[in-house]
Enzyme design. Structure first.
Site, PDB file in Angstrom:
ATOM      1  N   ARG A 140      -2.957  91.771  -5.823  1.00  0.00           N
ATOM      2  CA  ARG A 140      -4.504  92.662  -5.222  1.00  0.00           C
ATOM      3  C   ARG A 140      -3.881  94.389  -5.448  1.00  0.00           C
ATOM      4  NH1 ARG A 140      -6.224  88.799  -5.117  1.00  0.00           N
ATOM      5  NH2 ARG A 140      -6.413  87.496  -3.623  1.00  0.00           N
ATOM      6  N   GLU A 169     -12.211  98.237  -5.211  1.00  0.00           N
ATOM      7  CA  GLU A 169     -13.422  97.458  -6.782  1.00  0.00           C
ATOM      8  C   GLU A 169     -15.063  97.670  -6.391  1.00  0.00           C
ATOM      9  OE1 GLU A 169     -11.294  93.137  -6.639  1.00  0.00           O
ATOM     10  OE2 GLU A 169      -9.858  93.895  -7.303  1.00  0.00           O
ATOM     11  N   HIS A 188     -11.681  91.803 -12.268  1.00  0.00           N
ATOM     12  CA  HIS A 188     -11.145  90.838 -11.494  1.00  0.00           C
ATOM     13  C   HIS A 188     -11.560  89.655 -12.081  1.00  0.00           C
ATOM     14  CE1 HIS A 188     -10.170  90.364  -7.283  1.00  0.00           C
ATOM     15  NE2 HIS A 188      -9.498  89.695  -7.955  1.00  0.00           N
TER      16      HIS A 188
END
Length: 209
Positions: A140, A169, A188
């Site tokens: 994370r 993000e 991601h």
């Protein structure tokens, strides 16, 4: 566990790609700067025979370790508590976090985000790493203090970083991490394999039924 194998694959790809500077090298070829003997900007550390530290030897961390066994690496790991059964499978040695940071050539993060792990990797801990070290984060974004990481990369406290996760993000287009030549940032995509996305869709449909 549906994400485990795909995320482990991506972690290894990011580790290797960051170490060998694959993205900058590929961009150089596209820009017409191909060379038989590429400049030092595109050389990086060997993964084979190195020391790799895994922070979080859970399902994903263990899956990464299994892949690294073939690279003849020395494996160190740190958890809140030792996990001897998992560690013995991959011949990993339990150490405290400071030892892992100081001795590892590559550090890969696979711990959950919690109040304890928020900014686990901060200025103080980045300075404990080797100046030749590479930091990989597929856990994370907030496990790493990104401002501290930018300064560490700029000042040579560590050599490289590979990130599949950030905070926020996506990062703003002018974020310093996107301007540094020794950082690889991915959007991601740990789960972005065809098989894994199909499994995720199937699980979602089954849950709806």
């Amino acid at each position: 566990g549906v994400l485990t194998e795909a995320t482990a694959d991506l972690t290894l790809a990011l580790l290797l790609g960051t170490a060998r500077q694959l993205v900058p090298a590929a961009e150089a070829v596209k820009a017409g700067r191909w060379r038989t003997w590429m400049p030092m900007a595109f050389t990086g550390p060997d993964v084979y025979g190195s020391t790799v530290g895994i922070v979080g030897l859970g399902q994903i961390g263990l899956a990464v370790a299994r892949r690294l066994v073939g690279f003849n690496v020395r494996l160190l790991y740190h958890n809140r508590r030792p996990t001897p059964a998992a560690a013995s499978e991959v011949d990993a040695t339990y150490v405290d976090l400071e030892t892992l940071l100081a001795e590892s050539d590559f550090i890969t993060l696979h711990c959950p985000l919690s109040p304890e792990t928020r900014h686990l990797i901060n200025t103080e801990r980045l300075k404990k790493m080797k100046p030749t070290a590479t930091l990989i984060n597929c856990s994370r974004g907030d496990v790493v203090d990104q401002n501290a990481l930018v300064e560490a990369l700029r000042q040579g406290d560590i050599a490289y970083a590979g990130l599949d996760v950030t905070s926020p993000e996506p990062l703003p287009a002018d974020h310093p991490l996107l301007t540094l030549p020794n950082v690889t940032v991915l959007p991601h995509i740990g789960s972005a394999s065809i098989t894994t996305r199909e499994k995720m869709s199937t699980i979602a449909a089954q849950n709806l039924l």
